[in-house]
Write a protein that holds these residues in place. Structure first.
Motif, mmCIF file in Angstrom:
data_model
loop_
_atom_site.group_PDB
_atom_site.id
_atom_site.type_symbol
_atom_site.label_atom_id
_atom_site.label_comp_id
_atom_site.label_asym_id
_atom_site.label_seq_id
_atom_site.Cartn_x
_atom_site.Cartn_y
_atom_site.Cartn_z
ATOM 1 N N TYR A 147 0.833 -1.201 0.000
ATOM 2 C CA TYR A 147 0.000 0.000 0.000
ATOM 3 C C TYR A 147 0.868 1.251 0.000
ATOM 4 O O TYR A 147 0.610 2.197 -0.749
ATOM 5 N N ASN A 148 1.920 1.275 0.828
ATOM 6 C CA ASN A 148 2.800 2.432 0.895
ATOM 7 C C ASN A 148 3.515 2.671 -0.428
ATOM 8 O O ASN A 148 3.626 3.815 -0.882
ATOM 9 N N SER A 149 4.001 1.601 -1.063
ATOM 10 C CA SER A 149 4.697 1.784 -2.339
ATOM 11 C C SER A 149 3.742 2.269 -3.426
ATOM 12 O O SER A 149 4.105 3.115 -4.242
ATOM 13 N N LEU A 150 2.506 1.751 -3.439
ATOM 14 C CA LEU A 150 1.530 2.207 -4.434
ATOM 15 C C LEU A 150 1.116 3.654 -4.193
ATOM 16 O O LEU A 150 0.942 4.421 -5.154
ATOM 17 N N SER A 151 0.971 4.051 -2.929
ATOM 18 C CA SER A 151 0.592 5.438 -2.648
ATOM 19 C C SER A 151 1.726 6.394 -3.002
ATOM 20 O O SER A 151 1.480 7.497 -3.503
ATOM 21 N N GLU A 152 2.996 5.983 -2.774
ATOM 22 C CA GLU A 152 4.131 6.808 -3.181
ATOM 23 C C GLU A 152 4.185 6.943 -4.697
ATOM 24 O O GLU A 152 4.451 8.026 -5.235
ATOM 25 N N GLN A 153 3.934 5.841 -5.403
ATOM 26 C CA GLN A 153 3.938 5.865 -6.866
ATOM 27 C C GLN A 153 2.836 6.778 -7.380
ATOM 28 O O GLN A 153 3.041 7.550 -8.326
ATOM 29 N N ALA A 154 1.655 6.728 -6.757
ATOM 30 C CA ALA A 154 0.543 7.592 -7.173
ATOM 31 C C ALA A 154 0.878 9.057 -6.928
ATOM 32 O O ALA A 154 0.541 9.927 -7.745
ATOM 33 N N ALA A 155 1.546 9.363 -5.818
ATOM 34 C CA ALA A 155 1.933 10.742 -5.531
ATOM 35 C C ALA A 155 2.950 11.234 -6.548
ATOM 36 O O ALA A 155 2.871 12.394 -6.990
ATOM 37 N N LYS A 156 3.880 10.405 -6.951
ATOM 38 C CA LYS A 156 4.861 10.783 -7.964
ATOM 39 C C LYS A 156 4.194 11.033 -9.310
ATOM 40 O O LYS A 156 4.519 11.973 -10.024
ATOM 41 N N ASP A 157 3.258 10.164 -9.685
ATOM 42 C CA ASP A 157 2.535 10.328 -10.945
ATOM 43 C C ASP A 157 1.723 11.616 -10.957
ATOM 44 O O ASP A 157 1.667 12.333 -11.968
ATOM 45 N N LYS A 158 1.109 11.922 -9.827
ATOM 46 C CA LYS A 158 0.294 13.132 -9.716
ATOM 47 C C LYS A 158 1.179 14.373 -9.829
ATOM 48 O O LYS A 158 0.818 15.339 -10.481
ATOM 49 N N ALA A 159 2.349 14.342 -9.210
ATOM 50 C CA ALA A 159 3.292 15.473 -9.267
ATOM 51 C C ALA A 159 3.820 15.628 -10.693
ATOM 52 O O ALA A 159 4.035 16.745 -11.174
#
Length: 163
Positions: A147-159
């Motif tokens: 979950y943490n790795s997916l949420s970090e990946q989503a934050a990077k994609d959003k940025a």
């Protein structure tokens, strides 16, 4: 009285007797284990050795002296034990490791071990410390990491989309 009530009372009495018997048997085994630990600690000595190999194998396949096989009970002969092959001085030896420290023993490295007979009870690194192996992650821990790795990946994609 009804027959099912009599059967239930008999079963309850048998279960209570079994629990009491297991309690006293456990106390007896606990005392025996404490005595064995005292004997092992009394005969312990520090030895520098080079660990060559370590495996979990049956006692008969380990290549231990025949006297060990003769003294082992039937359950020990069939169970798998943590076996360590090491070079102690000029001699190659086959030793049995304590279950708690088996994972900490590094392969192909020199260690200072506490040995009591053929039994390794403690390990320290000769050059530096020994790394503790990372234990198995629980199902919950794996889910949290995912979950943490997916949420970090989503934050990077959003940025990246904002730029």
């Amino acid at each position: 009285m009804q027959p099912w009530l009599i059967i239930m009372l008999v079963i309850i009495v048998i279960m209570i007797a079994a629990v009491i018997g297991l309690y006293f048997w456990g106390k007896k085994l606990e005392k025996r284990q404490a005595e064995q630990k005292e004997q092992i600690d009394a005969a312990a000595q520090q030895v520098t050795m080079l660990i060559i190999d370590k495996k979990k194998m049956k006692l008969k396949d380990a290549g231990l002296p025949s006297i060990v096989m003769e003294q082992a009970n039937w359950m020990m002969k069939r169970s798998k034990l943590p076996i360590v092959k090491a070079k102690v001085g000029p001699r190659m030896m086959t030793l049995i490791a304590d279950q708690g420290i088996y994972d900490m023993i590094p392969v192909k490295k020199e260690v200072k071990a506490t040995v009591s007979g053929l039994y390794i009870t403690g390990v320290k690194g000769v050059r530096g410390s020994i790394e503790k192996p990372q234990g198995k992650k629980s199902f919950r821990q794996r889910l949290r990491d995912k979950y943490n790795s997916l949420s970090e990946q989503a934050a990077k994609d959003k940025a990246a989309k904002k730029k």
